[in-house]
Design a protein around this motif. Structure first.
Motif, short mmCIF file in Angstrom:
data_model
loop_
_atom_site.label_atom_id
_atom_site.label_comp_id
_atom_site.label_asym_id
_atom_site.label_seq_id
_atom_site.Cartn_x
_atom_site.Cartn_y
_atom_site.Cartn_z
N VAL A 22 103.79 45.08 -39.62
CA VAL A 22 105.10 44.58 -39.21
C VAL A 22 105.03 43.68 -37.98
O VAL A 22 105.81 42.72 -37.87
CB VAL A 22 106.07 45.77 -38.97
CG1 VAL A 22 107.42 45.27 -38.49
CG2 VAL A 22 106.24 46.59 -40.24
N PHE A 23 104.12 43.96 -37.06
CA PHE A 23 104.09 43.21 -35.80
C PHE A 23 102.84 42.36 -35.64
O PHE A 23 102.93 41.15 -35.41
CB PHE A 23 104.20 44.19 -34.62
CG PHE A 23 105.52 44.89 -34.53
CD1 PHE A 23 106.64 44.25 -34.02
CD2 PHE A 23 105.65 46.19 -34.98
CE1 PHE A 23 107.85 44.89 -33.93
CE2 PHE A 23 106.87 46.84 -34.91
CZ PHE A 23 107.97 46.19 -34.39
N TYR A 25 100.24 41.38 -37.67
CA TYR A 25 99.95 40.35 -38.66
C TYR A 25 100.89 39.15 -38.55
O TYR A 25 100.42 37.99 -38.54
CB TYR A 25 99.99 40.94 -40.07
CG TYR A 25 99.90 39.89 -41.16
CD1 TYR A 25 98.70 39.21 -41.41
CD2 TYR A 25 101.02 39.56 -41.92
CE1 TYR A 25 98.62 38.24 -42.39
CE2 TYR A 25 100.94 38.59 -42.91
CZ TYR A 25 99.74 37.93 -43.14
OH TYR A 25 99.66 36.97 -44.10
N PRO A 26 102.23 39.35 -38.46
CA PRO A 26 103.11 38.19 -38.30
C PRO A 26 102.82 37.37 -37.04
O PRO A 26 102.94 36.15 -37.05
CB PRO A 26 104.51 38.82 -38.24
CG PRO A 26 104.37 40.11 -38.96
CD PRO A 26 103.00 40.60 -38.62
N ILE A 27 102.44 38.06 -35.95
CA ILE A 27 102.13 37.34 -34.71
C ILE A 27 100.90 36.45 -34.90
O ILE A 27 100.90 35.27 -34.54
CB ILE A 27 101.90 38.34 -33.55
CG1 ILE A 27 103.21 39.03 -33.18
CG2 ILE A 27 101.31 37.62 -32.33
CD1 ILE A 27 103.04 40.14 -32.17
N ARG A 29 99.61 35.37 -37.73
CA ARG A 29 99.88 34.33 -38.72
C ARG A 29 100.73 33.21 -38.12
O ARG A 29 100.49 32.03 -38.39
CB ARG A 29 100.59 34.93 -39.93
CG ARG A 29 100.81 33.92 -41.07
CD ARG A 29 101.44 34.58 -42.28
NE ARG A 29 101.71 33.61 -43.33
CZ ARG A 29 100.85 33.20 -44.24
NH1 ARG A 29 99.63 33.72 -44.25
NH2 ARG A 29 101.19 32.32 -45.17
N THR A 30 101.71 33.57 -37.30
CA THR A 30 102.54 32.55 -36.66
C THR A 30 101.71 31.67 -35.73
O THR A 30 101.89 30.45 -35.69
CB THR A 30 103.70 33.20 -35.89
OG1 THR A 30 104.48 33.99 -36.79
CG2 THR A 30 104.59 32.15 -35.25
N LEU A 41 107.21 27.42 -46.04
CA LEU A 41 106.73 28.75 -45.69
C LEU A 41 105.92 29.38 -46.82
O LEU A 41 105.07 30.24 -46.58
CB LEU A 41 107.93 29.66 -45.38
CG LEU A 41 108.62 29.44 -44.03
CD1 LEU A 41 109.89 30.24 -43.96
CD2 LEU A 41 107.70 29.81 -42.88
N ALA A 273 106.80 27.29 -36.56
CA ALA A 273 106.00 28.36 -35.95
C ALA A 273 105.71 28.05 -34.49
O ALA A 273 105.73 28.94 -33.63
CB ALA A 273 104.70 28.53 -36.73
#
Length: 301
Positions: A22-23, A25-27, A29-30, A41, A273
């Motif tokens: 939730v936290f 991986y998105p960070i 990837r961004t 996207l 991003a």
């Protein structure tokens, strides 16, 4: 001991996995996306074009994005001053033992449980309306014709109208944070100060404020986070996506991701991003500076 370690691992694993998914991986990837040119996207990594820091350079050189950042800075600074002062004032009054405390606290906090869309519509239709708005009726009743004729939603006054409406909805939230800190202060301090001859203003200055440093840092951080995510109000106060009076970085991000508006037509998720990364860095810097300026003293509740 081995059983205890196994139980610890068993209970921590779901939380760690959830945090990574939730936290973390998105960070990551961004951060990666901000270094690439990406059409959408949903584009696969094979279609990403590496551009390095060009996305950041492009943003800095884009006048519309600089305008969006300037608008956000004004919302954060001037809106922050207004919200912090009013919320602290209300919290101090409610924390002083005023009658019907719960009722007034609920009334002040009420705008926070109302949808932002409904709240913005109320301001647009019933407060700023040039025909029958509350401000027009109020100033007309006081025979202040000059103020009554102000078109709050025109290009000259739109930003101020947006700022006031947004701050109105945020005062209650930050008031509760102040109030939680004030209620933790022992009444013995105020009793001792009263015996020593200190009035209410002096008690607030020398007792309440110093003991609210930690709460102030929390309020500044929360205000910065909500300001960085400013979007709905910007969209509702303007029918044009790229309106220079209401656009903020998140609005510009929306434009770059979905190609809305007439001034920006090229979609680029990489630039979107990069905007997110820049906003996150700004919040972290504000948090660091706030902690450096408002150092914890040897004060105890």
């Amino acid at each position: 001991m081995k059983k205890n370690k196994s139980m610890i691992v068993l209970f921590l694993t779901p939380a760690i996995l959830l945090f990574c998914v939730v936290f973390l991986y998105p960070i990551i990837r961004t951060l990666m996306m901000s270094l690439f040119k990406i059409e959408s996207l949903t584009a696969t990594m094979e279609n990403w074009s590496f551009v390095g820091i060009s996305n950041y350079v492009t943003l800095i050189k884009t006048s519309l994005f600089r305008t969006a950042c300037w608008n956000l800075f004004r919302i954060w600074l001037f809106g922050g001053i207004l919200v912090m002062v009013l919320s602290l004032l209300f919290a101090a009054i409610l924390g002083s033992g005023v009658r019907f405390k719960k009722f007034f606290r609920a009334i002040i906090y009420l705008p926070n449980i109302v949808s932002a869309v409904a709240l913005a519509t109320m301001w647009l239709q019933y407060v700023y309306s040039p025909q029958f708005g509350l401000l027009k009726s109020f100033f007309t009743a006081l025979h202040l014709d000059g103020l009554a004729k102000i078109q709050w939603l025109d290009n000259e006054h739109k930003f101020m109208a947006l700022l006031l409406a947004y701050c109105f909805g945020m005062v209650g939230y930050h008031m509760l944070i102040w109030l939680s800190g004030i209620e933790r202060i022992s009444p013995e301090y105020f009793e001792a100060a009263t015996i020593d001859g200190a009035n209410k203003v002096q008690q607030f200055r020398y007792i309440t404020l110093p003991l609210l440093k930690g709460v102030f840092k929390t309020n500044i951080t929360m205000w910065s986070v909500t300001s960085a995510g400013f979007f709905v109000w910007s969209q509702l106060f303007s029918t044009v996506t790229a309106d220079t009076q209401t656009i903020v970085p998140i609005s510009y991000l929306y434009v770059k991701l979905f190609g809305a508006g007439n001034t920006v037509t090229e979609r680029d998720a990489g630039i979107g991003a990069a905007i997110g990364v820049m906003l996150a860095v700004c919040i972290v810097l504000i948090f660091i500076v706030t902690n450096k300026v408002l150092k914890e003293d040897d004060l105890e509740f």
